[in-house]
Design an enzyme around this catalytic site. Structure first.
Site, PDB file in Angstrom:
ATOM      1  N   THR A  27      -6.819   1.683 -20.238  1.00 44.62           N
ATOM      2  CA  THR A  27      -6.677   0.866 -19.020  1.00 44.62           C
ATOM      3  C   THR A  27      -8.006   0.897 -18.274  1.00 44.62           C
ATOM      4  O   THR A  27      -8.886   1.706 -18.588  1.00 44.62           O
ATOM      5  CB  THR A  27      -5.602   1.439 -18.064  1.00 44.62           C
ATOM      6  OG1 THR A  27      -6.098   2.665 -17.519  1.00 44.62           O
ATOM      7  CG2 THR A  27      -4.272   1.684 -18.751  1.00 44.62           C
ATOM      8  N   LYS A  41      -1.252  15.031  -9.201  1.00 45.62           N
ATOM      9  CA  LYS A  41      -0.299  14.797 -10.280  1.00 45.62           C
ATOM     10  C   LYS A  41       0.638  15.997 -10.453  1.00 45.62           C
ATOM     11  O   LYS A  41       1.795  15.843 -10.851  1.00 45.62           O
ATOM     12  CB  LYS A  41      -1.045  14.480 -11.576  1.00 45.62           C
ATOM     13  CG  LYS A  41      -1.793  13.147 -11.511  1.00 45.62           C
ATOM     14  CD  LYS A  41      -0.848  11.987 -11.201  1.00 45.62           C
ATOM     15  CE  LYS A  41      -1.513  10.634 -11.292  1.00 45.62           C
ATOM     16  NZ  LYS A  41      -0.579   9.507 -11.098  1.00 45.62           N
ATOM     17  N   ASP A  76       0.880  -1.173   0.000  1.00 42.51           N
ATOM     18  CA  ASP A  76       0.000   0.000   0.000  1.00 42.51           C
ATOM     19  C   ASP A  76       0.912   1.217   0.000  1.00 42.51           C
ATOM     20  O   ASP A  76       1.536   1.534   1.016  1.00 42.51           O
ATOM     21  CB  ASP A  76      -0.905  -0.007   1.234  1.00 42.51           C
ATOM     22  CG  ASP A  76      -1.811   1.217   1.282  1.00 42.51           C
ATOM     23  OD1 ASP A  76      -1.704   2.100   0.397  1.00 42.51           O
ATOM     24  OD2 ASP A  76      -2.632   1.295   2.218  1.00 42.51           O
ATOM     25  N   TYR A  84      -7.334  14.835  -8.140  1.00 42.50           N
ATOM     26  CA  TYR A  84      -6.448  14.057  -9.017  1.00 42.50           C
ATOM     27  C   TYR A  84      -5.427  14.973  -9.699  1.00 42.50           C
ATOM     28  O   TYR A  84      -4.233  14.687  -9.716  1.00 42.50           O
ATOM     29  CB  TYR A  84      -7.281  13.316 -10.059  1.00 42.50           C
ATOM     30  CG  TYR A  84      -6.453  12.457 -11.007  1.00 42.50           C
ATOM     31  CD1 TYR A  84      -6.020  11.198 -10.613  1.00 42.50           C
ATOM     32  CD2 TYR A  84      -6.117  12.912 -12.279  1.00 42.50           C
ATOM     33  CE1 TYR A  84      -5.260  10.409 -11.475  1.00 42.50           C
ATOM     34  CE2 TYR A  84      -5.364  12.123 -13.147  1.00 42.50           C
ATOM     35  CZ  TYR A  84      -4.946  10.879 -12.741  1.00 42.50           C
ATOM     36  OH  TYR A  84      -4.185  10.104 -13.592  1.00 42.50           O
ATOM     37  N   VAL A 109      -5.016   6.682 -21.902  1.00 43.65           N
ATOM     38  CA  VAL A 109      -4.465   5.392 -22.322  1.00 43.65           C
ATOM     39  C   VAL A 109      -5.434   4.289 -21.901  1.00 43.65           C
ATOM     40  O   VAL A 109      -6.038   4.360 -20.818  1.00 43.65           O
ATOM     41  CB  VAL A 109      -3.069   5.152 -21.695  1.00 43.65           C
ATOM     42  CG1 VAL A 109      -2.468   3.859 -22.226  1.00 43.65           C
ATOM     43  CG2 VAL A 109      -2.129   6.316 -21.979  1.00 43.65           C
TER      44      VAL A 109
END
Ligand code: NAD
Length: 262
Positions: free
Chosen positions: A200, A169, A64, A165, A198
């Site tokens: 995923t 980043k 983790d 998010y 991408v």
């Protein structure tokens, strides 16, 4: 100066290695001849995935990245089983803990959402980098490499993701540059890959129901007209990890189909 190839077997620890981009990087680096440790919250998936990598000796284990003790224990386990980690690739990440799909407006983001996303994406990268540098202190590594993973969202104010998010980043981008300066004297380069959309499981979370099997809603904004393949991120990792990239540090490699040109 001749580019020296590595003389020792190299061990790569890949966080978030059980899925998506981390898993693709594992396949590519294993094909390149490295021994891989896939570290992920999902232990079973990481262990099963490690068995599928080309070559032998690869392992999967639980980690983790948001947890200090877990990160330390993972490094110790990898070193004990495979040898010193010379390549760290920080792929573990989440888009949101809240409703998916859908970009949360800043006014809707709870403190819990903000903290959890930052814990995994930003703190997780910090803890892994710190552990790698602590272990390397006082010795000069041969082709030590750290690859971090940001996002186009962190460069452009969010795409299909919101403030937590994107800010996490942005933190990864800044952290990586600090680490690149501090790690240089240890023989370790630190570079960031900043992917656009991408293919995923994470990207799939950005598509609301009712769009069939569409994988991303914004391809009209991609100059190359499509989403990326995990193998195309893995190819960038392969380059950054190679002996030939020894003079590249503190850089951000954009793999985004042309969505951001600078
Ligand atoms: P993914 O969801 O397929 O894989 C993420 C993996 O991280 C999963 O296996 C998950 O179990 C693991 N993980 C989550 N929390 C963890 C934790 N606390 N500790 C350890 N492992 C944990 O996502 P992906 O698309 O492969 O994303 C990989 C990285 O690339 C992420 O950092 C993501 O933000 C970044 N990224 C992805 C895209 C994209 O379009 N797919 C674009 C830009 C950036």
């Amino acid at each position: 100066m001749k580019i020296s190839s590595h003389s020792l077997p190299r061990v790569a620890l890949i966080t978030g290695g059980a899925s998506g981009l981390g898993l693709a990087a594992g396949h590519r680096l294993a094909a390149d001849g490295l021994t891989i440790a896939l570290a992920d919250l999902d232990t079973d998936k990481a262990q099963a995935a490690a068995q599928q990598l080309p070559g032998s000796g690869h392992i999967g284990l639980r980690c983790d990245v948001a947890d200090e003790a877990s990160v330390k224990a993972s490094f110790e386990a990898v070193v004990a089983r495979l040898g010193e980690v010379s390549v760290l690739a920080c792929f573990a990440g989440i888009l949101s803990t809240a409703r998916n799909p859908g970009r949360l407006a800043t006014t809707e983001i709870t403190l819990e959402e903000w903290d959890r996303v930052m814990q995994i994406n930003a703190r997780g990268s910090f803890l892994c980098i710190r552990e790698m540098l602590r272990r390397a202190a006082g010795q000069l590594m041969e082709h030590g490499r750290i690859v971090t993973v940001a996002s186009l969202a962190g460069q452009m104010g969010g795409m299909q993701s919101g403030a937590a998010y994107s800010a996490s980043k942005g933190a990864v981008l800044a952290l990586s540059k600090v680490a690149a300066r501090e790690a240089a004297s240890l023989g370790i380069t630190v570079n960031t890959i900043s992917p656009g959309p991408v293919d995923t499981p994470m990207l799939q979370l950005t598509v609301p129901p009712g769009h069939g099997d569409q994988k991303y809603l914004g391809t009209a904004g991609v100059p190359l007209g499509r989403i990326g393949l995990p193998e195309e991120i893995a190819a960038a990792v392969s380059y950054l990890v190679s002996p030939g990239a020894a003079f590249v540090t503190g850089s951000t490699i954009d793999v985004n189909g042309g969505m951001l040109m600078r």
